[in-house]
Design a protein around this motif. Structure first.
Motif, PDB file in Angstrom:
ATOM      1  N   ALA A   1       0.860  -1.250   0.071  1.00 52.28           N
ATOM      2  CA  ALA A   1      -0.044  -0.077   0.152  1.00 52.28           C
ATOM      3  C   ALA A   1       0.864   1.034  -0.108  1.00 52.28           C
ATOM      4  O   ALA A   1       1.843   1.407   0.926  1.00 52.28           O
ATOM      5  N   VAL A   2       0.762   2.227  -0.756  1.00 48.22           N
ATOM      6  CA  VAL A   2       1.681   3.311  -0.952  1.00 48.22           C
ATOM      7  C   VAL A   2       0.870   4.661  -1.271  1.00 48.22           C
ATOM      8  O   VAL A   2      -0.176   4.758  -1.878  1.00 48.22           O
ATOM      9  N   ASN A   3       1.403   5.514  -0.777  1.00 48.37           N
ATOM     10  CA  ASN A   3       0.995   6.809  -1.146  1.00 48.37           C
ATOM     11  C   ASN A   3       1.410   6.927  -2.603  1.00 48.37           C
ATOM     12  O   ASN A   3       2.505   6.598  -2.926  1.00 48.37           O
ATOM     13  N   VAL A   4       0.495   7.814  -3.114  1.00 52.16           N
ATOM     14  CA  VAL A   4       0.666   7.577  -4.650  1.00 52.16           C
ATOM     15  C   VAL A   4       0.902   9.078  -5.291  1.00 52.16           C
ATOM     16  O   VAL A   4       0.655   9.308  -6.469  1.00 52.16           O
ATOM     17  N   THR A   5       1.512   9.965  -4.519  1.00 54.42           N
ATOM     18  CA  THR A   5       2.120  11.375  -5.006  1.00 54.42           C
ATOM     19  C   THR A   5       3.332  10.943  -5.611  1.00 54.42           C
ATOM     20  O   THR A   5       4.185  10.068  -5.125  1.00 54.42           O
ATOM     21  N   ARG A   6       3.667  11.754  -6.554  1.00 54.68           N
ATOM     22  CA  ARG A   6       5.081  11.556  -7.529  1.00 54.68           C
ATOM     23  C   ARG A   6       6.291  11.547  -6.224  1.00 54.68           C
ATOM     24  O   ARG A   6       7.139  10.680  -6.691  1.00 54.68           O
ATOM     25  N   PRO A   7       6.430  12.460  -5.662  1.00 55.53           N
ATOM     26  CA  PRO A   7       7.640  12.603  -4.792  1.00 55.53           C
ATOM     27  C   PRO A   7       7.832  11.162  -4.134  1.00 55.53           C
ATOM     28  O   PRO A   7       9.048  10.545  -3.946  1.00 55.53           O
ATOM     29  N   VAL A   8       6.824  10.373  -3.704  1.00 59.80           N
ATOM     30  CA  VAL A   8       7.083   9.247  -2.808  1.00 59.80           C
ATOM     31  C   VAL A   8       7.360   8.257  -4.033  1.00 59.80           C
ATOM     32  O   VAL A   8       7.983   7.290  -3.818  1.00 59.80           O
ATOM     33  N   LEU A   9       6.480   8.012  -5.048  1.00 54.27           N
ATOM     34  CA  LEU A   9       6.340   6.993  -6.223  1.00 54.27           C
ATOM     35  C   LEU A   9       7.895   7.141  -6.836  1.00 54.27           C
ATOM     36  O   LEU A   9       8.558   6.095  -7.148  1.00 54.27           O
ATOM     37  N   GLN A  10       8.516   8.304  -7.059  1.00 53.07           N
ATOM     38  CA  GLN A  10       9.532   8.541  -7.782  1.00 53.07           C
ATOM     39  C   GLN A  10      10.979   8.008  -6.841  1.00 53.07           C
ATOM     40  O   GLN A  10      11.928   7.876  -7.396  1.00 53.07           O
ATOM     41  N   ARG A  11      10.577   7.551  -5.591  1.00 53.39           N
ATOM     42  CA  ARG A  11      11.986   7.164  -4.757  1.00 53.39           C
ATOM     43  C   ARG A  11      11.864   5.551  -4.996  1.00 53.39           C
ATOM     44  O   ARG A  11      12.854   4.978  -4.299  1.00 53.39           O
ATOM     45  N   LEU A  12      11.086   4.907  -5.593  1.00 51.15           N
ATOM     46  CA  LEU A  12      10.800   3.510  -5.572  1.00 51.15           C
ATOM     47  C   LEU A  12      11.183   3.151  -7.098  1.00 51.15           C
ATOM     48  O   LEU A  12      10.831   3.603  -8.073  1.00 51.15           O
ATOM     49  N   ASP A  13      11.865   1.697  -7.111  1.00 50.83           N
ATOM     50  CA  ASP A  13      12.101   1.063  -8.560  1.00 50.83           C
ATOM     51  C   ASP A  13      11.158   0.332  -8.837  1.00 50.83           C
ATOM     52  O   ASP A  13      11.088  -0.820  -8.661  1.00 50.83           O
ATOM     53  N   TRP A  14      10.125   0.889  -9.515  1.00 52.58           N
ATOM     54  CA  TRP A  14       8.795   0.231  -9.976  1.00 52.58           C
ATOM     55  C   TRP A  14       8.870  -0.823 -11.156  1.00 52.58           C
ATOM     56  O   TRP A  14       8.501  -2.011 -11.033  1.00 52.58           O
ATOM     57  N   PRO A  15      10.023  -0.681 -11.954  1.00 55.51           N
ATOM     58  CA  PRO A  15      10.165  -1.942 -12.999  1.00 55.51           C
ATOM     59  C   PRO A  15      10.798  -3.063 -12.234  1.00 55.51           C
ATOM     60  O   PRO A  15      10.132  -4.211 -12.710  1.00 55.51           O
ATOM     61  N   ALA A  16      11.647  -2.951 -11.300  1.00 59.57           N
ATOM     62  CA  ALA A  16      11.825  -4.076 -10.392  1.00 59.57           C
ATOM     63  C   ALA A  16      10.913  -4.746  -9.487  1.00 59.57           C
ATOM     64  O   ALA A  16      10.906  -5.785  -9.041  1.00 59.57           O
ATOM     65  N   MET A  17      10.232  -3.820  -8.894  1.00 53.52           N
ATOM     66  CA  MET A  17       9.215  -4.198  -7.736  1.00 53.52           C
ATOM     67  C   MET A  17       8.183  -4.750  -8.426  1.00 53.52           C
ATOM     68  O   MET A  17       7.551  -5.562  -7.810  1.00 53.52           O
ATOM     69  N   ALA A  18       7.481  -4.172  -9.209  1.00 53.99           N
ATOM     70  CA  ALA A  18       6.211  -4.725 -10.097  1.00 53.99           C
ATOM     71  C   ALA A  18       5.971  -6.138 -10.210  1.00 53.99           C
ATOM     72  O   ALA A  18       5.203  -6.608  -9.941  1.00 53.99           O
ATOM     73  N   PRO A  19       7.112  -6.928 -10.756  1.00 59.50           N
ATOM     74  CA  PRO A  19       6.932  -8.468 -11.024  1.00 59.50           C
ATOM     75  C   PRO A  19       7.011  -8.839  -9.567  1.00 59.50           C
ATOM     76  O   PRO A  19       6.301 -10.315  -9.709  1.00 59.50           O
ATOM     77  N   LEU A  20       7.453  -8.541  -8.631  1.00 56.91           N
ATOM     78  CA  LEU A  20       7.449  -9.194  -7.267  1.00 56.91           C
ATOM     79  C   LEU A  20       5.817  -9.056  -6.577  1.00 56.91           C
ATOM     80  O   LEU A  20       5.728 -10.009  -5.663  1.00 56.91           O
ATOM     81  N   LEU A  21       4.935  -8.242  -7.036  1.00 55.03           N
ATOM     82  CA  LEU A  21       3.644  -7.897  -6.416  1.00 55.03           C
ATOM     83  C   LEU A  21       2.564  -8.400  -7.090  1.00 55.03           C
ATOM     84  O   LEU A  21       2.428  -8.602  -8.365  1.00 55.03           O
TER      85      LEU A  21
END
Length: 384
Positions: A202-222
């Motif tokens: 569960a994530v805060n979905v404003t850009r400053p928070v989202l841009q701290r995370l490696d979504w291309p690497a995280m997404a396949p795990l979720l």
């Protein structure tokens, strides 16, 4: 004939592998506050949701909250706060799942006030290993649970939620390492138990928070990304704003814009679950009903947050003016004499959000939080 039969079998297996998997049923989910007790679960009508997120397990040890000390007594550093209440919920949920075989239950860890322990825990492989071992222990002991939901708010900076500022640039990499290690551990446990355990965030979905995370690497795990598409604005802002708007206006404060950000970061639409709010945000000292009007802090109560269960009858009292911002897909109310302005989600706006999520091919919709809502809002989670 035997050769032909073997060939036919081989072809059928080939086509079976090539055929796309049947699409999963979209999520219709709610978080349920475990501190409200089993009666909150009993009040939840059966058959209305297919996903239940039990909130929250807390982290024990470093950055443990004072209110969690009793539950954390005797637990290891970076362990979990589970005890008799969680065991009681497990028993009740096991019985409920017998009546609702499609219901999936997730144990959610953290929360806004309970995330501080993530920062020291995720910082090293050794401390992550302790935490993961505790999650596996929990899953073995609570067989009604189908997955783990990490509610770390917010990697990179906690906003001094409990009076101490935490977070830094390393949190993104630490978060990814935690997810990778946890996904591997869940797969191993699933093989042992003969079932598959889910993993979500569960994530805060404003850009400053989202841009701290490696979504291309995280997404396949979720399995799911539960988008906290609410709290875009609140009494911490000096001006009024829609706290859970559907559509954007270029201010990074809507479900629509947050979906665009996550899709651009490489997260598949079907993993995104839109968030609805079963509670309102209120401001005091508001002399005009216009969006963006000057305010003087929280209205209605100390933090300006009020559940729909309480707000709905309040808005029926004399003096309230209600409005709908069609461009943003958001509802508001204003009391001129009391000078209170409220941003909320009505059953109509929740349904519009669910319909929009369906049209965009998202993975479903969920709400925070059941005890703040009612059956009318719950029914609105269905797109039709």
């Amino acid at each position: 004939m035997r050769t032909l039969s073997l060939c036919a079998l081989a072809l059928s297996l080939l086509f079976a592998r090539a055929a796309p998997a049947a699409p999963a049923e979209p999520v219709r989910g709610v978080y349920l506050a475990s501190w409200a007790g089993l009666q909150a679960l009993e009040r939840l009508p059966e058959g209305r949701v297919n996903t239940l997120l039990l909130a929250f397990l807390r982290l024990c040890g470093p950055r443990e909250l004072p209110k969690d000390r009793a539950a954390c007594a005797g637990k290891p550093a970076h362990g979990l706060s589970d005890g008799a209440p969680e065991a009681a919920f497990n028993h009740a949920l096991r019985q409920r799942k017998q009546r609702e075989p499609g219901l999936r239950v997730w144990a959610s860890v953290g929360g806004w006030g309970g995330s501080d322990g993530f920062f020291p825990m995720a910082a090293s492989a050794a401390t992550r290993a302790v935490f993961i071992a505790e999650l596996l222990r929990y899953l073995r002991a609570h067989d009604a649970t189908d997955g783990i939901d990490l509610d770390w708010e917010h990697p990179g900076g906690n906003g001094a939620a409990n009076g101490v500022a935490l977070g830094g640039p390393a949190d993104g990499a630490n978060y990814l390492a935690l997810l990778r290690e946890l996904r591997t551990a869940l797969d191993t446990l699933g093989h042992e138990q003969g079932r598959r355990y889910g993993l979500s965030v569960a994530v805060n979905v404003t850009r400053p928070v989202l841009q701290r995370l490696d979504w291309p690497a995280m997404a396949p795990l979720l399995d799911h990304v539960f988008m906290m598409s609410y709290d875009y604005h609140g009494a911490w802002n000096p001006r009024t704003g829609h706290h859970a708007a559907l559509r954007g206006s270029g201010q990074d404060d809507s479900l629509e814009e947050s979906v665009q950000t996550l899709r651009a970061a490489g997260v598949p639409a079907q993993k995104l679950v839109a968030g609805a709010a079963f509670y309102a945000r209120a401001w005091a000292g508001v002399r005009s009903p216009q969006l963006g009007a000057t305010a003087q802090g929280p209205g209605l109560n100390a933090d300006g947050a009020l559940g729909w269960r309480e707000l709905a009858p309040l808005l029926q009292q004399p003096g309230w003016q209600r409005g709908h911002d069609a461009a943003r897909g958001a509802d508001w109310a204003w009391h001129p004499r009391r000078q209170i302005w409220v941003s909320f989600e009505s059953p109509a706006s929740v349904r519009a959000k669910a319909q929009w999520a369906q049209a965009q091919g998202l993975g479903g919709v969920f709400a925070w939080e059941w005890t703040q809502g009612n059956t009318e809002l719950l029914h609105a989670l269905r797109a039709r």
